[in-house]
Write an enzyme that holds these catalytic residues in place. Structure first.
Site, PDB file in Angstrom:
ATOM      1  N   LYS A 166      -4.034  -3.343   3.563  1.00  5.42           N
ATOM      2  CA  LYS A 166      -3.449  -2.086   4.048  1.00  5.42           C
ATOM      3  C   LYS A 166      -2.815  -1.345   2.880  1.00  5.42           C
ATOM      4  CE  LYS A 166       0.495  -0.897   5.567  1.00  5.42           C
ATOM      5  NZ  LYS A 166       0.507   0.396   4.821  1.00  5.42           N
ATOM      6  N   GLU A 238       5.791  -9.359  -4.647  1.00  6.50           N
ATOM      7  CA  GLU A 238       5.913  -8.693  -5.951  1.00  6.50           C
ATOM      8  C   GLU A 238       6.790  -7.476  -5.700  1.00  6.50           C
ATOM      9  OE1 GLU A 238       4.766  -9.918  -8.597  1.00  6.50           O
ATOM     10  OE2 GLU A 238       3.322 -11.363  -7.856  1.00  6.50           O
ATOM     11  N   CYS A 272       6.600  -0.969 -11.592  1.00  6.89           N
ATOM     12  CA  CYS A 272       7.695  -1.932 -11.320  1.00  6.89           C
ATOM     13  C   CYS A 272       8.246  -2.442 -12.644  1.00  6.89           C
ATOM     14  CB  CYS A 272       7.207  -3.129 -10.531  1.00  6.89           C
ATOM     15  SG  CYS A 272       6.006  -2.759  -9.307  1.00  6.89           S
ATOM     16  N   GLU A 372      17.091   0.325  -9.057  1.00  3.12           N
ATOM     17  CA  GLU A 372      15.762   0.756  -9.496  1.00  3.12           C
ATOM     18  C   GLU A 372      15.606   2.273  -9.298  1.00  3.12           C
ATOM     19  OE1 GLU A 372      12.241  -0.603  -7.325  1.00  3.12           O
ATOM     20  OE2 GLU A 372      11.316  -1.058  -9.257  1.00  3.12           O
TER      21      GLU A 372
HETATM   22  P1  ADP Z   1       6.925   1.435  -1.786  1.00  4.53           P
HETATM   23  O1  ADP Z   1       5.481   1.755  -1.646  1.00  4.53           O
HETATM   24  O2  ADP Z   1       7.860   2.534  -2.041  1.00  4.53           O
HETATM   25  O3  ADP Z   1       7.199   0.254  -2.609  1.00  4.53           O
HETATM   26  P2  ADP Z   1       7.463   0.059   0.645  1.00  4.53           P
HETATM   27  O4  ADP Z   1       7.933  -1.149   0.003  1.00  4.53           O
HETATM   28  O5  ADP Z   1       8.274   0.582   1.776  1.00  4.53           O
HETATM   29  O6  ADP Z   1       7.330   1.253  -0.314  1.00  4.53           O
HETATM   30  O7  ADP Z   1       6.001  -0.120   1.177  1.00  4.53           O
HETATM   31  C1  ADP Z   1       5.016  -0.901   0.563  1.00  4.53           C
HETATM   32  C2  ADP Z   1       3.963  -1.201   1.609  1.00  4.53           C
HETATM   33  O8  ADP Z   1       4.548  -1.905   2.702  1.00  4.53           O
HETATM   34  C3  ADP Z   1       3.314   0.020   2.228  1.00  4.53           C
HETATM   35  O9  ADP Z   1       1.932  -0.232   2.399  1.00  4.53           O
HETATM   36  C4  ADP Z   1       4.008   0.159   3.568  1.00  4.53           C
HETATM   37  O10 ADP Z   1       3.266   0.827   4.553  1.00  4.53           O
HETATM   38  C5  ADP Z   1       4.194  -1.286   3.946  1.00  4.53           C
HETATM   39  N1  ADP Z   1       5.282  -1.540   4.907  1.00  4.53           N
HETATM   40  C6  ADP Z   1       6.471  -0.893   5.006  1.00  4.53           C
HETATM   41  N2  ADP Z   1       7.247  -1.453   5.968  1.00  4.53           N
HETATM   42  C7  ADP Z   1       6.526  -2.476   6.505  1.00  4.53           C
HETATM   43  C8  ADP Z   1       6.761  -3.450   7.534  1.00  4.53           C
HETATM   44  N3  ADP Z   1       7.902  -3.470   8.200  1.00  4.53           N
HETATM   45  N4  ADP Z   1       5.793  -4.360   7.785  1.00  4.53           N
HETATM   46  C9  ADP Z   1       4.634  -4.363   7.099  1.00  4.53           C
HETATM   47  N5  ADP Z   1       4.343  -3.472   6.120  1.00  4.53           N
HETATM   48  C10 ADP Z   1       5.265  -2.540   5.813  1.00  4.53           C
END
Ligand code: ADP
Length: 523
Positions: A166, A238, A272, A372
């Protein structure tokens, strides 16, 4: 809570012009169920392929990426707003590099791994079989949308798993990975894409994959781990970083300034492992600072969508609007606490481009030095002693990467060892990531698990241990029936075998006695 249908509408916008590029409904439960079913169905066929056959499939991906690099870069830059050069080096080139290295490396890693068998198990042999786990869920962030989607998925596939991935809803590159997989002739359903945001991500975890590989923020990493714990699904996380770069007094100023500039501003500081804070030895502070500011002022930034076509533009836009707000908040907080902006410090109106920024008079009471920032901002602080700078570098909840710059390689090595991080580059920044033989990952709140290096494949494997006895007639000394004589003889073995000067003759004689007893004393 499990949600049955996703109600999210995903809108993808240009970080440069802010216009909508496209929108779509996120995938819901029905599609996710179908995808998981297909993944479960195809997985045994992937497992049945030889390592060589799997590698052949992955080579098709590489060939397609090479042949279609410019159109792939078009999609990456449109959605991320990063410079074309950044997209080429850190996504296209990196994907090809990792695949090329793992073409050979995976063969060795997927073989049975022989291990020694100790003397007390004489006559037996032991090995480890790297086997697939099943279906791997890969959840990816928005900063390297093609690389982060392809590489963990390819590793998981090479290990014999089916993959559901995803991408981030911010830069989904909708249709791009499908195009690569279909047109290159990759195995159907072996890697499948699901689109959506956190609701869709959460539904994917409820589908109970056999492992989750997550790259993203600490906050989301926590939620994913918590959710996965309900089903005891293993996770690799990560997460974020606050990389420190440390410059000692004996460096070549010109080379170091150029290296720091790239480390801080590549992919618009949204890596990162970007340089998030720079510590410079007091004696060269002014000289290096002047050079960094002079170079920063010359950087060309993306200010229109046309700039995304140019290969002489250095720094892109900030990809996510929420990230831009964090960057501005960190700069504001620093200024309020006494920091000074030497260049940049503001965005270009009508875009999400934030000018490459250098900040001084900073300290650890400011967010810019402790949280960050994930943007093109370089705060610089002088230091006096090695001890003091190691203390500052480690004064962070994060532990992802870092760099040390010095001609004295002994000192650089000493400091690299003292840094509490998963990766350190010496006289460069982020360069450990350019060697796919090296593992990548963090400590502390930067997460855990490693990928690339040997772990790149093994993290997606059940490392199954096997020990073989060739059906000898021997009754093992530790089997029933227990008796005082056997107990005494085993004590003799312990005294003879595990002492510093081993008594081999005693071991041999006692082992023979035990063998005799084993054959005689049976229930
Ligand atoms: P960033 O991309 O700013 O690091 P996030 O850490 O919020 O942002 O998101 C990273 C990935 O995790 C994205 O693909 C996002 O859609 C997904 N994501 C966000 N919240 C959830 C959740 N509760 N469960 C599963 N996947 C999530």
């Amino acid at each position: 809570m499990e949600t049955l249908a996703s109600s999210e509408t995903i809108s993808v916008t240009s970080p440069v012009s802010l216009r909508q590029l496209y929108s779509f409904e996120a995938d819901g439960r029905d599609r996710i169920d179908k995808i998981f079913q297909q993944a479960r169905n195809i997985q045994p066929s992937i497992e049945a392929l030889t390592a060589k056959e799997r590698i052949e499939y992955v080579m098709k991906i590489k060939d397609y990426v090479i042949a279609n690099r410019e159109s792939l870069i078009d999609r990456i830059v449109a959605e991320t707003g990063k410079s074309r050069f950044d997209a080429f080096t850190s996504e296209i080139f990196e994907i090809c590099d990792v695949i090329e290295i793992f073409k050979k490396k995976a063969l060795g890693l997927l073989k049975d791994q022989k291990v020694p068998t100790p003397l007390v198990l004489m006559g037996k042999k032991s090995y480890v079989i790297p086997q697939p786990l099943g279906v791997i869920l890969v959840i990816t962030p928005w900063n390297y949308p093609l690389y982060q989607t392809m590489i963990p998925s390819i590793f998981a596939f090479l290990a014999g798993n089916a993959v559901v991935v995803k991408p981030s809803e911010v830069t989904p590159l909708r249709g791009v990975v499908e195009e690569i997989l279909e047109k290159s002739g990759f195995l159907k359903d072996a890697i499948q894409i699901v689109y959506g945001g956190k609701e869709t991500g959460s539904m994917l975890i409820d589908s109970r994959p056999d492992k989750i590989h997550f790259t993203g923020s600490c906050a989301t990493g926590r939620k994913i781990m918590e959710h996965a714990s309900r089903y005891l699904i293993p996770v690799d996380l990560e997460l974020g970083g606050k990389d420190a770069s440390i410059v000692f007094d004996d460096v070549d100023i010109d080379r170091t300034a150029n290296g720091i500039l790239w480390g801080a501003f590549t992919t618009t500081g949204q890596s990162c492992t970007s340089i998030e804070r720079l510590y410079v030895h007091q004696s060269i502070y002014d000289k290096l600072l002047n050079e960094i500011v002079r170079l920063t002022q010359q950087l060309k930034t993306v200010s229109s969508e046309d700039d995304l076509q140019k290969t002489n533009v250095d720094v892109g836009a900030v990809t996510a609007s929420f990230q831009l707000r964090i960057i501005e908040e960190h700069v504001r907080d620093a200024i309020e606490k006494g920091a000074e902006i030497l260049c940049g410090g503001k965005r270009i109106e009508g875009t999400q481009t934030f000018m490459p920024t250098v900040l001084v008079n900073v300290n650890h009471s400011m967010k810019i030095m402790t949280e960050e920032t994930f943007g093109p901002v370089l705060p610089i602080m002088p230091f006096q002693t090695e001890e003091e700078v190691i203390h500052w570098a480690n004064d962070s909840p994060y532990g992802l990467g870092g760099s040390v710059w010095s001609k004295d390689l002994k000192r650089a090595d000493r400091v690299a060892r003292a840094m509490k991080t998963g990766n350190v580059s010496i006289n460069s920044h982020m360069i450990t990531e350019a060697n796919p033989h090296l593992p990548f990952g963090g400590v502390k709140e930067s997460g855990f698990g490693r990928y690339k290096g040997d772990f790149g494949i093994w993290t997606f494997c059940n490392m199954k241990s096997v020990l073989v006895d060739k059906q000898s007639s021997m009754i093992e000394a530790h089997w029933y029936p227990f008796s005082p004589t056997k107990y005494k003889l085993l004590n003799t073995i312990l005294d003879s075998l595990f002492v510093r000067s081993k008594k081999w003759l005693n071991v041999l004689q006692t082992a023979m006695q035990l063998d005799k007893i084993g054959r005689k004393e049976k229930y």
